[in-house]
Design an enzyme around this catalytic site. Structure first.
Site, mmCIF file in Angstrom:
data_model
loop_
_atom_site.group_PDB
_atom_site.id
_atom_site.type_symbol
_atom_site.label_atom_id
_atom_site.label_comp_id
_atom_site.label_asym_id
_atom_site.label_seq_id
_atom_site.Cartn_x
_atom_site.Cartn_y
_atom_site.Cartn_z
ATOM 1 N N GLU A 102 -32.254 -35.111 -112.966
ATOM 2 C CA GLU A 102 -33.368 -35.445 -112.086
ATOM 3 C C GLU A 102 -34.685 -34.862 -112.590
ATOM 4 O O GLU A 102 -35.737 -35.494 -112.473
ATOM 5 C CB GLU A 102 -33.073 -34.967 -110.668
ATOM 6 C CG GLU A 102 -31.963 -35.802 -110.037
ATOM 7 C CD GLU A 102 -31.530 -35.247 -108.715
ATOM 8 O OE1 GLU A 102 -32.049 -34.202 -108.315
ATOM 9 O OE2 GLU A 102 -30.665 -35.874 -108.077
ATOM 10 N N ILE A 130 -33.211 -26.607 -109.550
ATOM 11 C CA ILE A 130 -32.749 -25.319 -110.064
ATOM 12 C C ILE A 130 -32.653 -25.329 -111.584
ATOM 13 O O ILE A 130 -33.064 -24.379 -112.253
ATOM 14 C CB ILE A 130 -31.379 -24.943 -109.457
ATOM 15 C CG1 ILE A 130 -31.448 -24.959 -107.921
ATOM 16 C CG2 ILE A 130 -30.936 -23.566 -109.968
ATOM 17 C CD1 ILE A 130 -32.481 -24.010 -107.335
ATOM 18 N N ILE A 131 -32.126 -26.396 -112.150
ATOM 19 C CA ILE A 131 -31.977 -26.504 -113.607
ATOM 20 C C ILE A 131 -32.732 -27.741 -114.098
ATOM 21 O O ILE A 131 -32.982 -28.669 -113.331
ATOM 22 C CB ILE A 131 -30.492 -26.575 -114.029
ATOM 23 C CG1 ILE A 131 -29.854 -27.884 -113.533
ATOM 24 C CG2 ILE A 131 -29.712 -25.364 -113.515
ATOM 25 C CD1 ILE A 131 -28.456 -28.145 -114.086
ATOM 26 N N HIS A 169 -23.308 -29.887 -99.617
ATOM 27 C CA HIS A 169 -22.377 -29.155 -100.485
ATOM 28 C C HIS A 169 -22.082 -27.771 -99.926
ATOM 29 O O HIS A 169 -20.920 -27.327 -99.904
ATOM 30 C CB HIS A 169 -22.949 -29.032 -101.896
ATOM 31 C CG HIS A 169 -22.835 -30.282 -102.705
ATOM 32 N ND1 HIS A 169 -21.641 -30.932 -102.910
ATOM 33 C CD2 HIS A 169 -23.771 -31.012 -103.377
ATOM 34 C CE1 HIS A 169 -21.833 -32.001 -103.669
ATOM 35 N NE2 HIS A 169 -23.114 -32.070 -103.952
ATOM 36 N N HIS A 202 -24.755 -26.579 -108.035
ATOM 37 C CA HIS A 202 -24.371 -27.992 -107.961
ATOM 38 C C HIS A 202 -23.563 -28.404 -109.173
ATOM 39 O O HIS A 202 -22.492 -28.994 -109.053
ATOM 40 C CB HIS A 202 -25.620 -28.873 -107.828
ATOM 41 C CG HIS A 202 -25.297 -30.312 -107.557
ATOM 42 N ND1 HIS A 202 -24.904 -31.190 -108.552
ATOM 43 C CD2 HIS A 202 -25.278 -31.020 -106.411
ATOM 44 C CE1 HIS A 202 -24.666 -32.380 -108.020
ATOM 45 N NE2 HIS A 202 -24.892 -32.309 -106.726
ATOM 46 N N LEU A 248 -31.324 -24.954 -103.595
ATOM 47 C CA LEU A 248 -32.549 -24.825 -102.815
ATOM 48 C C LEU A 248 -32.257 -24.841 -101.326
ATOM 49 O O LEU A 248 -32.820 -24.058 -100.568
ATOM 50 C CB LEU A 248 -33.518 -25.955 -103.172
ATOM 51 C CG LEU A 248 -34.833 -25.981 -102.383
ATOM 52 C CD1 LEU A 248 -35.707 -24.790 -102.751
ATOM 53 C CD2 LEU A 248 -35.574 -27.294 -102.606
#
Length: 299
Positions: free
Chosen positions: A104, A99-100, A228, A166, A223
């Site tokens: 990673e 996402i960002i 979570h 997250h 995603l």
């Protein structure tokens, strides 16, 4: 020079091979992997039919768990790229499903740089939230919010959607604050919070109170609706977001679907691939190899 000669030889013998490596954090939940990750991969596969499709996860914990529990072997990005090199692929597109552009994504970007001279051409597609836009640069945030609207319910003045991202200690965590600003600019009653970064649930609570919200719809901005989402967000434990908000007197509903189930987000990833391919073709190294290839074909 040796790599360029290998590329020319591959072109002459018709062995030029293209691969699409789709990289995500991964999930150990079978149903959400199929609904979110595989659905995005299938969209990419159907769009880029001349590419060999491959998958990689960045979470070694999930990779290990799937192997031990299900005997399901999934490569990390490094192993996946090494396999593509060993199998003679010459052009590779690596698309991040993150996402960002956090920790990673940085690791994937470093790997792409590591393999730059091991392939004819290798490019990396950006994650969902990357650039706010500019001249000839897409506004990823506005595009992402327009895609999010596809899954938003009709919101009244006292109802708000709370997105759970997250979060990270990486500077890219600022993407969530930028996302909140864009949501506000578009007049949407949507609050952004994160599990491991800023804004936190406490920040979200203050916003809900200031806006006199009574009804909250929890929604993962991830995603997949994995651990979570199912536990930290929607679980029945005392520290889950759902339980805490209920204790504060809110009516709480849960939308337990990852962004990978939203076809508009599939389209975003596909566009990011097109952008990466176009950028790769405009690179100086690619153009030089093309000249060498055209010269070799004329011989």
């Amino acid at each position: 020079m040796r790599q360029a000669k290998n590329v020319i030889a591959a072109q002459k013998t018709g062995t030029d091979k293209k691969a699409m490596l789709v990289v995500s954090f991964g999930t150990s939940y079978d149903d959400t992997r199929k609904a979110c990750i595989e659905s995005v991969e299938n969209k990419i596969k159907n769009t880029f039919q001349d590419y060999e499709m491959r998958r990689a996860f960045t979470s070694e914990i999930i990779i290990k768990k799937l192997k031990e529990r299900d005997n399901l072997v999934i490569d990390d990005p490094d192993r996946a790229l090494q396999k593509l090199k060993d199998e003679g692929f010459t052009r590779v597109v690596v698309q991040s499903l993150h996402i960002i552009p956090g920790v990673e994504y940085d690791e994937v970007r470093a790997l792409v740089a590591k393999y730059e001279y091991k392939f004819d051409n290798i490019v990396l597609g950006r994650p969902i939230l990357y650039s706010k836009g500019g001249e000839d640069i897409p506004d990823d945030y506005t595009i992402a919010v327009e895609a999010l609207k596809r899954q938003l319910p009709e919101l009244t003045d006292d109802t708000a959607v709370v997105l759970m991202g997250h979060g990270s200690h990486h500077p890219a965590n600022a993407a969530y604050v930028c996302l909140q600003s864009v949501l506000d600019d578009m007049g949407l009653n949507v609050c952004v919070g994160t599990v491991e970064g800023y804004p936190s649930l406490d920040n979200v609570k203050k916003r809900l109170q200031n806006n006199q919200i009574k009804h909250v719809i929890l929604m993962p901005y991830m995603l997949v609706a994995g651990d979570h989402a199912q536990n930290d967000m929607a679980g029945d434990e005392e520290d889950s977001w759902k339980t805490q908000l209920k204790k504060d007197g809110y009516v709480v509903d849960v939308y337990l679907h990852g962004l990978g189930e939203n076809p508009a987000y599939h389209d975003i990833y596909v566009q990011h691939i097109w952008d990466a391919i176009a950028a790769g073709k405009s690179s100086g190294r690619y153009q030089e190899l093309q000249k060498r290839r055209d010269h070799a074909n004329a011989l």
